[in-house]
Design a protein around this motif. Structure first.
Motif, short mmCIF file in Angstrom:
data_model
loop_
_atom_site.label_atom_id
_atom_site.label_comp_id
_atom_site.label_asym_id
_atom_site.label_seq_id
_atom_site.Cartn_x
_atom_site.Cartn_y
_atom_site.Cartn_z
N MET A 39 0.86 -1.08 -0.05
CA MET A 39 -0.21 -0.01 0.10
C MET A 39 0.86 1.30 -0.13
O MET A 39 0.20 2.26 -0.11
CB MET A 39 -1.07 0.06 1.10
N MET A 40 2.16 1.23 0.28
CA MET A 40 2.97 2.38 -0.01
C MET A 40 4.04 2.21 -1.19
O MET A 40 5.05 2.29 -1.21
CB MET A 40 4.03 2.38 1.27
N GLY A 41 3.21 1.72 -2.11
CA GLY A 41 4.12 1.55 -3.69
C GLY A 41 5.27 0.63 -3.31
O GLY A 41 6.10 0.75 -4.08
N GLY A 42 5.28 -0.26 -2.27
CA GLY A 42 6.53 -1.28 -2.39
C GLY A 42 7.54 -0.71 -1.69
O GLY A 42 8.82 -1.09 -1.50
N THR A 43 7.42 0.36 -0.81
CA THR A 43 8.23 0.86 0.02
C THR A 43 7.96 1.29 1.50
O THR A 43 6.69 0.50 1.74
CB THR A 43 8.65 2.33 -0.44
N ASP A 44 8.71 1.76 2.26
CA ASP A 44 8.05 2.16 3.54
C ASP A 44 7.79 3.74 3.83
O ASP A 44 7.47 4.04 4.77
CB ASP A 44 9.36 1.74 4.60
N ARG A 45 8.14 4.37 2.69
CA ARG A 45 7.90 5.97 2.80
C ARG A 45 8.77 6.78 3.85
O ARG A 45 8.66 7.72 4.17
CB ARG A 45 6.43 6.27 3.11
N GLN A 46 9.74 5.83 4.14
CA GLN A 46 10.82 6.69 5.28
C GLN A 46 11.83 7.16 4.44
O GLN A 46 12.06 6.73 3.46
CB GLN A 46 11.24 5.46 6.25
N THR A 47 12.61 8.27 4.95
CA THR A 47 13.85 8.72 4.40
C THR A 47 14.77 7.53 4.27
O THR A 47 15.10 7.22 3.22
CB THR A 47 14.25 9.61 5.34
N VAL A 48 15.31 6.98 5.26
CA VAL A 48 15.91 5.73 5.43
C VAL A 48 15.23 4.60 6.10
O VAL A 48 14.37 5.00 6.95
CB VAL A 48 17.50 5.87 5.93
N SER A 49 15.37 3.46 5.91
CA SER A 49 14.76 2.29 6.69
C SER A 49 15.15 1.93 7.91
O SER A 49 16.27 2.68 8.30
CB SER A 49 14.70 1.02 5.86
N ARG A 50 14.12 1.37 8.85
CA ARG A 50 14.57 1.14 9.98
C ARG A 50 14.28 -0.36 10.29
O ARG A 50 13.50 -0.91 9.83
CB ARG A 50 13.58 1.78 11.11
N GLY A 51 15.54 -1.17 10.91
CA GLY A 51 15.41 -2.80 11.20
C GLY A 51 14.96 -3.03 12.61
O GLY A 51 14.39 -2.26 13.38
N ILE A 52 15.41 -4.01 12.99
CA ILE A 52 15.14 -4.44 14.22
C ILE A 52 15.66 -3.47 15.32
O ILE A 52 16.70 -3.14 15.28
CB ILE A 52 15.69 -6.05 14.51
N GLY A 53 14.86 -3.51 16.53
CA GLY A 53 15.36 -2.76 17.71
C GLY A 53 15.65 -1.29 17.14
O GLY A 53 16.12 -0.55 17.89
N GLY A 54 14.98 -0.88 16.24
CA GLY A 54 15.13 0.59 15.82
C GLY A 54 16.16 0.95 15.19
O GLY A 54 16.81 2.11 14.87
N ALA A 55 17.10 -0.23 14.49
CA ALA A 55 18.39 0.20 14.08
C ALA A 55 18.09 1.12 12.67
O ALA A 55 17.27 0.67 11.91
CB ALA A 55 19.05 -1.09 13.66
#
Ligand code: HEC
Ligand code: HEC
Length: 395
Positions: free
Chosen positions: A98-114
């Motif tokens: 639903m976000m065009g196959g992205t996360d709409r974030q500037t850069v992505s965040r992984g486990i534990g907020g990394a």
């Protein structure tokens, strides 16, 4: 009128050749691709005159001849948060339908907020990229799919531990065994996920319809935008099926990217893998398919609006200041690359219904995955698909 002019311009090269020579050349090209082990879709769609432009129609999904069982398994694994170390992050956490196959974030965040250092590209139509990732370090989707699992700022798991868990899980082990003779292996895990990702191919944009059928589905302004896209040289880099995804090019100037997300660390792109001076700030040219849905833009997600991205491209890579009229026409043209069936949160179109979710996000088959995934969506975190990947043959 405008349409005729463009078609005429595109057809010029074709008409100049007699069709026999053309067929021979096309066959030779296909043979060349085959000899390199490249898939046939690279040469697909060449029947239509517009297909002989540097921009090629997107083939139908059926071209891939995908195994539905592999796809179904891949779908579940794509949404399986237990592939991550703490069970909170799945592929879908960062690549949402639903976000065009992205996360709409500037850069992505992984486990534990990394927090990672790169913007998540869309998974839609990624099957047509000649390499995967901004620096092209994965040769194909099979290889790509294993990267995030062990990336410390994405899913942060140990691949061997994941394989052991899958082999010990009766549900997954059984499904792998019925599909793959050798059961749970890294290659099969990558292949199943990649098979699902390949189904995230969309070829129903109005622009694609125009390319394949020549039907008058584009507005005057969209056609003007396309004309400018060609005239200004955008198509020199943004070409092929994805209007990108098929070459490495230099980001002409670093000036704009001085606002670095990770202070003191500049993303040098291909240089990070090759160490060659000429590869500094060289990136895989991103696809422009569905571009209105995938903001923010560029490898570091530093640009929020498509207008601004286009203006910067004019300045940095096409070497000129674009007029407001050109920017407007180009942005409108880029809107015609929007898939009609994707649904979800459109960029320029706003909320267009959640159709995309159905295919890409619902029905995570196994327990755990979807629930965790939804939780994760609220916290959102990131990654940087590891620097630790080895160099591949070629780049
Ligand atoms: C934490 C967020 C995150 C997770 C989880 C994640 N990705 Fe990504 N993905 C990214 C980012 C960021 C990039 C770009 C990284 C780079 O180029 O170095 C990327 C790149 C990609 C690409 C390459 C697209 C292109 O145009 O080059 C594909 C395909 C992809 N991811 C699919 C997947 C799959 C499949 C999974 C699950 C196995 C997954 N991703 C998990 C954030 C994520
Ligand atoms: C010399 C090659 C080249 C030319 C010419 C070029 N681009 Fe690009 N374009 C790139 C590269 C490389 C990137 C990725 C840069 C980065 O992220 O650091 C990019 C990124 C983009 C993006 C952002 C995509 C995303 O997903 O983040 C848009 C939009 C874009 N270009 C549009 C255009 C337009 C419009 C033109 C013509 C005015 C143009 N480009 C000309 C190479 C080029």
């Amino acid at each position: 009128m405008m349409r005729l002019r463009i078609v005429a311009a595109l057809s010029l090269g074709v008409l100049a050749l007699n069709s026999q020579a053309d067929e021979t050349a096309e066959q030779a090209y296909r043979d060349f691709l085959q000899a390199r082990g490249e898939p046939a879709w690279i040469g697909a769609g060449a029947e239509h005159p517009a297909a002989n432009s540097v921009i090629r129609p997107t083939p139908a999904l059926a071209t891939f001849d995908l195994d539905p069982d592999k796809q179904a398994l891949g779908f579940d694994l794509y949404h399986e948060a237990r592939l991550s170390r703490d069970g909170t992050v799945s592929c879908a956490s960062c690549h949402m339908g639903m976000m065009g196959g992205t996360d709409r974030q500037t850069v992505s965040r992984g486990i534990g907020g990394a927090i990672g250092s790169r913007n998540a590209p869309t998974v839609f139509n990624s099957a047509f990229n000649f390499r995967q990732f901004w620096d092209g370090r994965a040769l194909d989707l099979d290889e790509q799919a294993l990267g995030p699992i062990s990336n410390p700022v994405e899913m942060g798991h140990d691949l061997d531990a994941v394989l052991q868990w899958l082999a010990a899980d009766p549900y997954y082990a059984g499904r792998f065994a019925t599909i793959y003779p050798d059961g749970v292996t890294a290659a099969n895990l990558g292949n199943a996920i990649a098979t699902h990702v390949r189904t995230m191919t969309r070829n129903d944009s109005r622009f694609n319809r125009y390319l394949t059928s020549g039907e008058p589905v584009l507005s005057e302004q969209e056609l003007r935008g396309w004309q400018r896209f060609n005239d200004l040289g955008c198509a020199a880099c943004h070409n092929g099926i994805n209007l990108g995804g098929n070459s490495y090019q230099k980001l002409a100037s670093a000036r704009v990217f001085d606002d670095q997300l990770v202070p003191g660390v500049r993303d040098e792109g291909l240089f990070g893998r090759t160490g060659r001076e000429q590869d500094r700030q060289v990136f895989k040219v991103p696809s422009l398919q569905n571009i209105t849905r995938t903001a923010p833009y560029f490898h570091d997600g530093s640009v929020r609006s498509l207008e601004e991205a286009v203006r910067l491209m004019g300045r940095l890579n096409a070497g000129r200041e674009l007029s407001d009229a050109d920017v407007g026409d180009l942005v409108v043209f880029l809107g015609s690359l929007d898939s009609q069936s994707m649904g979800g949160m459109g960029g320029m179109g706003g909320m267009e219904g959640m159709g995309g979710m159905q295919h890409d996000m619902s029905g995570a088959g196994s327990p755990g995955g979807m629930h965790q995934h939804m939780q994760h969506m609220q916290q959102m975190m990131q990654m940087n698909h590891g620097q630790h990947h080895g160099n591949q043959e070629g780049f």
